[in-house]
Motif scaffolding. Structure first.
Motif, mmCIF file in Angstrom:
data_model
loop_
_atom_site.group_PDB
_atom_site.id
_atom_site.type_symbol
_atom_site.label_atom_id
_atom_site.label_comp_id
_atom_site.label_asym_id
_atom_site.label_seq_id
_atom_site.Cartn_x
_atom_site.Cartn_y
_atom_site.Cartn_z
ATOM 1 N N LEU A 139 0.765 -1.032 0.142
ATOM 2 C CA LEU A 139 0.080 -0.001 -0.083
ATOM 3 C C LEU A 139 0.727 1.300 0.000
ATOM 4 N N THR A 140 0.681 2.226 -0.904
ATOM 5 C CA THR A 140 1.347 3.409 -0.918
ATOM 6 C C THR A 140 0.305 4.565 -0.863
ATOM 7 N N PRO A 141 0.354 5.665 -0.279
ATOM 8 C CA PRO A 141 1.511 5.749 0.604
ATOM 9 C C PRO A 141 1.324 4.973 2.154
ATOM 10 N N ARG A 142 2.252 4.781 2.534
ATOM 11 C CA ARG A 142 2.381 3.854 3.992
ATOM 12 C C ARG A 142 1.797 4.711 5.366
ATOM 13 N N ARG A 143 0.682 4.624 5.492
ATOM 14 C CA ARG A 143 -0.067 5.372 6.727
ATOM 15 C C ARG A 143 -0.560 4.575 7.688
ATOM 16 N N ILE A 144 -0.223 3.206 8.001
ATOM 17 C CA ILE A 144 -0.649 2.309 8.919
ATOM 18 C C ILE A 144 0.111 1.736 9.896
ATOM 19 N N LEU A 145 0.089 2.118 11.222
ATOM 20 C CA LEU A 145 0.721 1.352 12.118
ATOM 21 C C LEU A 145 -0.018 0.090 12.551
ATOM 22 N N LEU A 146 0.806 -0.846 12.985
ATOM 23 C CA LEU A 146 0.141 -2.346 13.290
ATOM 24 C C LEU A 146 0.548 -2.338 14.682
ATOM 25 N N VAL A 147 -0.570 -2.606 15.606
ATOM 26 C CA VAL A 147 -0.330 -2.983 16.941
ATOM 27 C C VAL A 147 -0.820 -4.006 17.298
ATOM 28 N N ASP A 148 -0.082 -5.088 17.730
ATOM 29 C CA ASP A 148 -0.483 -6.434 17.987
ATOM 30 C C ASP A 148 -0.707 -6.807 19.687
ATOM 31 N N GLN A 149 -1.004 -7.978 19.967
ATOM 32 C CA GLN A 149 -1.124 -8.155 21.344
ATOM 33 C C GLN A 149 0.229 -8.214 22.037
ATOM 34 N N ASN A 150 1.361 -8.310 21.477
ATOM 35 C CA ASN A 150 2.588 -7.927 22.374
ATOM 36 C C ASN A 150 2.650 -6.412 22.448
ATOM 37 N N ASP A 151 2.325 -5.686 21.657
ATOM 38 C CA ASP A 151 2.272 -4.182 21.825
ATOM 39 C C ASP A 151 1.403 -4.033 22.934
ATOM 40 N N LEU A 152 0.259 -4.539 22.941
ATOM 41 C CA LEU A 152 -0.853 -4.029 23.794
ATOM 42 C C LEU A 152 -0.186 -4.689 25.395
ATOM 43 N N ASP A 153 0.712 -5.506 25.470
ATOM 44 C CA ASP A 153 1.161 -5.936 26.773
ATOM 45 C C ASP A 153 2.205 -4.755 27.249
ATOM 46 N N PHE A 154 2.532 -3.813 26.522
ATOM 47 C CA PHE A 154 3.054 -2.393 27.166
ATOM 48 C C PHE A 154 2.144 -1.725 28.052
ATOM 49 N N VAL A 155 0.783 -1.992 27.821
ATOM 50 C CA VAL A 155 -0.148 -1.186 28.802
ATOM 51 C C VAL A 155 -0.039 -1.772 30.031
ATOM 52 N N ALA A 156 0.393 -2.988 30.161
ATOM 53 C CA ALA A 156 0.409 -3.411 31.607
ATOM 54 C C ALA A 156 1.723 -2.743 32.371
ATOM 55 N N GLN A 157 2.686 -2.290 31.685
ATOM 56 C CA GLN A 157 3.850 -1.739 32.138
ATOM 57 C C GLN A 157 3.725 -0.199 32.593
ATOM 58 N N SER A 158 3.455 0.597 31.775
ATOM 59 C CA SER A 158 3.382 1.941 32.158
ATOM 60 C C SER A 158 2.788 2.705 30.658
ATOM 61 N N PRO A 159 2.294 4.075 31.001
ATOM 62 C CA PRO A 159 1.795 4.971 30.176
ATOM 63 C C PRO A 159 2.744 5.317 29.149
ATOM 64 N N LYS A 160 4.025 5.508 29.991
ATOM 65 C CA LYS A 160 5.338 5.974 29.112
ATOM 66 C C LYS A 160 5.701 4.986 28.030
ATOM 67 N N ASP A 161 5.548 3.811 28.579
ATOM 68 C CA ASP A 161 5.895 2.662 27.515
ATOM 69 C C ASP A 161 5.334 2.360 26.623
ATOM 70 N N PHE A 162 3.821 2.554 26.786
ATOM 71 C CA PHE A 162 2.814 2.217 25.711
ATOM 72 C C PHE A 162 2.985 3.604 24.690
ATOM 73 N N ARG A 163 3.147 4.568 25.214
ATOM 74 C CA ARG A 163 3.409 5.738 24.407
ATOM 75 C C ARG A 163 4.472 5.954 23.386
ATOM 76 N N ASN A 164 5.570 5.460 24.132
ATOM 77 C CA ASN A 164 6.962 5.476 23.458
ATOM 78 C C ASN A 164 6.945 4.356 22.319
ATOM 79 N N ASN A 165 6.069 3.304 22.503
ATOM 80 C CA ASN A 165 6.155 2.259 21.480
ATOM 81 C C ASN A 165 5.357 2.706 20.368
ATOM 82 N N ILE A 166 4.117 3.426 20.532
ATOM 83 C CA ILE A 166 3.377 3.941 19.484
ATOM 84 C C ILE A 166 4.394 4.874 18.710
ATOM 85 N N PHE A 167 5.169 5.962 19.251
ATOM 86 C CA PHE A 167 6.014 6.723 18.674
ATOM 87 C C PHE A 167 7.106 6.231 17.894
#
Length: 191
Positions: A139-167
């Protein structure tokens, strides 16, 4: 339950509550108050909110805005919107064992009707099919981020970790020009 009731229910949860809620979403054991798929949608938006993003909870886009609210048909349902520091994400959630390419195409289509700076964020609790993993970067332009269950596990750690993972996902896309696809090396993926 109506959307505003789901919103009130999830907004009672603080960051420390989200780890248990996410565990119940992953295992499919959320309370009967949550319809299928709704728990993931509201969990994700609440996580973004607690991580410091401005958010819009799930909402409907009417087909014809000139009609009365009672007469309107829905053009699309948006699972959520999150914005912080110039990054605006249109969020699509999939709470199913396997997410196929149609979810990517749907989100991509929704992005075409929005300003070019709007990014998509596909959040899924299961796995992407092999087809989806291979086709997502066509797909172009590439405008989609993928967030899977491993990424969502960051929620359990801290808001900062989750936010940093997205950025970090966003910056990697900007730098490399490729959508980061999940590595399922530790999982047995079936298509």
């Amino acid at each position: 339950m109506k959307d505003d009731e789901y919103e009130k229910l999830i907004q009672k949860k603080e960051w420390s509550d989200l780890e248990d809620f996410w565990a119940s979403v992953k295992s499919g054991t959320t309370s009967q108050d949550w319809a299928v798929g709704k728990a993931l949608e509201y969990f994700v938006i609440r996580a973004f909110e607690l991580a410091g993003f401005s958010v819009s909870y799930p909402y409907l886009i009417p087909l014809d805005r000139t009609l009365s609210a009672a007469s309107r048909k829905t053009m699309e349902q948006i699972d959520g919107l999150a914005s912080k520091d110039g990054l605006t994400l249109l969020i699509e959630c999939k709470d199913e064992a396997k997410t196929n390419i149609e979810a990517i195409y749907k989100l991509y289509s929704q992005l075409q009707r929005r300003p070019p700076s709007t990014m998509g964020c596909l959040v899924f609790s299961g796995y992407l099919t092999d087809e989806t993993l291979h086709l997502v970067n066509f797909l172009t332009p590439r405008r989609i981020l993928l967030v899977d269950q491993n990424d969502l596990d960051f929620v359990a750690q801290s808001p900062k970790d989750f936010r940093n993972n997205i950025f970090e996902k966003y910056l990697k896309l900007c730098k490399d020009g490729f959508i980061e696809v999940p590595s399922y090396s530790e999982y047995k993926v079936k298509t």
